[in-house]
Design a protein around this motif. Structure first.
Motif, PDB file in Angstrom:
ATOM      1  N   GLY A 112       0.815  -1.195   0.000  1.00  0.00           N
ATOM      2  CA  GLY A 112       0.000   0.000   0.000  1.00  0.00           C
ATOM      3  C   GLY A 112       0.851   1.247   0.000  1.00  0.00           C
ATOM      4  O   GLY A 112       2.072   1.191  -0.143  1.00  0.00           O
ATOM      5  N   LEU A 113       0.196   2.351   0.174  1.00  0.00           N
ATOM      6  CA  LEU A 113       0.859   3.647   0.172  1.00  0.00           C
ATOM      7  C   LEU A 113       1.909   3.751   1.271  1.00  0.00           C
ATOM      8  O   LEU A 113       2.965   4.343   1.079  1.00  0.00           O
ATOM      9  CB  LEU A 113      -0.191   4.756   0.346  1.00  0.00           C
ATOM     10  CG  LEU A 113       0.305   6.184   0.372  1.00  0.00           C
ATOM     11  CD1 LEU A 113       0.928   6.548  -0.965  1.00  0.00           C
ATOM     12  CD2 LEU A 113      -0.848   7.119   0.680  1.00  0.00           C
ATOM     13  N   TYR A 114       1.651   3.148   2.438  1.00  0.00           N
ATOM     14  CA  TYR A 114       2.531   3.306   3.582  1.00  0.00           C
ATOM     15  C   TYR A 114       3.568   2.205   3.747  1.00  0.00           C
ATOM     16  O   TYR A 114       4.530   2.369   4.474  1.00  0.00           O
ATOM     17  CB  TYR A 114       1.715   3.416   4.871  1.00  0.00           C
ATOM     18  CG  TYR A 114       0.848   4.632   4.896  1.00  0.00           C
ATOM     19  CD1 TYR A 114       1.416   5.895   4.997  1.00  0.00           C
ATOM     20  CD2 TYR A 114      -0.525   4.534   4.792  1.00  0.00           C
ATOM     21  CE1 TYR A 114       0.633   7.030   5.013  1.00  0.00           C
ATOM     22  CE2 TYR A 114      -1.320   5.667   4.812  1.00  0.00           C
ATOM     23  CZ  TYR A 114      -0.734   6.904   4.925  1.00  0.00           C
ATOM     24  OH  TYR A 114      -1.514   8.028   4.941  1.00  0.00           O
ATOM     25  N   GLY A 115       3.387   1.053   3.101  1.00  0.00           N
ATOM     26  CA  GLY A 115       4.357  -0.022   3.288  1.00  0.00           C
ATOM     27  C   GLY A 115       3.895  -1.335   2.704  1.00  0.00           C
ATOM     28  O   GLY A 115       3.028  -1.378   1.830  1.00  0.00           O
ATOM     29  N   ASN A 116       4.479  -2.417   3.191  1.00  0.00           N
ATOM     30  CA  ASN A 116       4.229  -3.758   2.665  1.00  0.00           C
ATOM     31  C   ASN A 116       3.798  -4.716   3.766  1.00  0.00           C
ATOM     32  O   ASN A 116       4.130  -4.517   4.938  1.00  0.00           O
ATOM     33  CB  ASN A 116       5.506  -4.317   2.033  1.00  0.00           C
ATOM     34  CG  ASN A 116       5.975  -3.503   0.868  1.00  0.00           C
ATOM     35  OD1 ASN A 116       5.222  -3.223  -0.044  1.00  0.00           O
ATOM     36  ND2 ASN A 116       7.233  -3.095   0.906  1.00  0.00           N
ATOM     37  N   VAL A 117       3.122  -5.781   3.356  1.00  0.00           N
ATOM     38  CA  VAL A 117       2.770  -6.868   4.254  1.00  0.00           C
ATOM     39  C   VAL A 117       3.262  -8.151   3.595  1.00  0.00           C
ATOM     40  O   VAL A 117       2.993  -8.399   2.418  1.00  0.00           O
ATOM     41  CB  VAL A 117       1.246  -6.951   4.500  1.00  0.00           C
ATOM     42  CG1 VAL A 117       0.901  -8.127   5.392  1.00  0.00           C
ATOM     43  CG2 VAL A 117       0.726  -5.650   5.086  1.00  0.00           C
ATOM     44  N   PHE A 177       6.900  -0.420   7.098  1.00  0.00           N
ATOM     45  CA  PHE A 177       6.482   0.935   6.753  1.00  0.00           C
ATOM     46  C   PHE A 177       7.593   1.612   5.965  1.00  0.00           C
ATOM     47  O   PHE A 177       8.762   1.245   6.083  1.00  0.00           O
ATOM     48  CB  PHE A 177       6.151   1.719   8.024  1.00  0.00           C
ATOM     49  CG  PHE A 177       5.073   1.073   8.842  1.00  0.00           C
ATOM     50  CD1 PHE A 177       3.738   1.285   8.526  1.00  0.00           C
ATOM     51  CD2 PHE A 177       5.384   0.225   9.884  1.00  0.00           C
ATOM     52  CE1 PHE A 177       2.741   0.674   9.262  1.00  0.00           C
ATOM     53  CE2 PHE A 177       4.395  -0.394  10.625  1.00  0.00           C
ATOM     54  CZ  PHE A 177       3.067  -0.164  10.316  1.00  0.00           C
ATOM     55  N   ASN A 178       7.228   2.621   5.181  1.00  0.00           N
ATOM     56  CA  ASN A 178       8.170   3.258   4.274  1.00  0.00           C
ATOM     57  C   ASN A 178       9.128   4.233   4.933  1.00  0.00           C
ATOM     58  O   ASN A 178      10.146   4.564   4.350  1.00  0.00           O
ATOM     59  CB  ASN A 178       7.430   3.960   3.139  1.00  0.00           C
ATOM     60  CG  ASN A 178       6.745   2.966   2.227  1.00  0.00           C
ATOM     61  OD1 ASN A 178       7.159   1.822   2.111  1.00  0.00           O
ATOM     62  ND2 ASN A 178       5.675   3.391   1.599  1.00  0.00           N
ATOM     63  N   GLN A 207       7.114   7.126  10.600  1.00  0.00           N
ATOM     64  CA  GLN A 207       5.819   6.463  10.466  1.00  0.00           C
ATOM     65  C   GLN A 207       5.826   5.121  11.193  1.00  0.00           C
ATOM     66  O   GLN A 207       4.856   4.760  11.856  1.00  0.00           O
ATOM     67  CB  GLN A 207       5.505   6.262   8.990  1.00  0.00           C
ATOM     68  CG  GLN A 207       4.208   5.542   8.754  1.00  0.00           C
ATOM     69  CD  GLN A 207       4.010   5.217   7.298  1.00  0.00           C
ATOM     70  OE1 GLN A 207       4.793   5.621   6.451  1.00  0.00           O
ATOM     71  NE2 GLN A 207       2.987   4.479   7.011  1.00  0.00           N
ATOM     72  N   THR A 208       6.915   4.375  11.101  1.00  0.00           N
ATOM     73  CA  THR A 208       7.005   3.074  11.748  1.00  0.00           C
ATOM     74  C   THR A 208       6.794   3.201  13.248  1.00  0.00           C
ATOM     75  O   THR A 208       5.990   2.483  13.840  1.00  0.00           O
ATOM     76  CB  THR A 208       8.377   2.426  11.476  1.00  0.00           C
ATOM     77  OG1 THR A 208       8.528   2.249  10.072  1.00  0.00           O
ATOM     78  CG2 THR A 208       8.509   1.092  12.180  1.00  0.00           C
TER      79      THR A 208
END
Length: 101
Positions: free
Chosen positions: A40-45, A62-63, A67-68
């Motif tokens: 997504g916009l903020y990171g990966n799963v 998170f990117n 934010q993390t």
């Protein structure tokens, strides 16, 4: 923690929580069979296999560092308030990759 807390303070809190073993730390090198299941916009799963526990886990990344730290704090607050429900995904710990959490 409140919305006005600085990222450095949250980072210190997270590192201290790991050191005092309030939050479990997993070595990233213990994860294998990494498969992306969301982005997504903020990171990966990703879905991973943990060699030391013989279980599969889901890792959320998170990117950016700021934010993390804020997302970890947010999720810990949420999980603490609803942790007794059987359908809630559990936070088992954190790991570090590429110099961040």
């Amino acid at each position: 923690m409140s919305e006005n807390v600085k990222t450095e303070d949250l980072s210190y809190w997270l590192n201290n929580s790991i050191a005092e073993e309030h939050i479990k730390y997993y070595e990233y090198s213990n994860f294998t069979n990494i498969q992306q299941i969301g982005k997504g916009l903020y990171g990966n799963v990703v879905r991973v296999y943990c060699k030391n526990s013989d279980h599969f886990f889901t890792l959320k990344s998170f990117n950016n560092h700021e934010q993390t730290i804020k997302e970890v704090e947010k999720e810990l607050k949420l999980l603490r308030s609803i942790d007794d429900h059987e359908n809630i995904i559990r936070l088992y710990g954190v790991t570090k990759v590429e110099g961040g959490y």
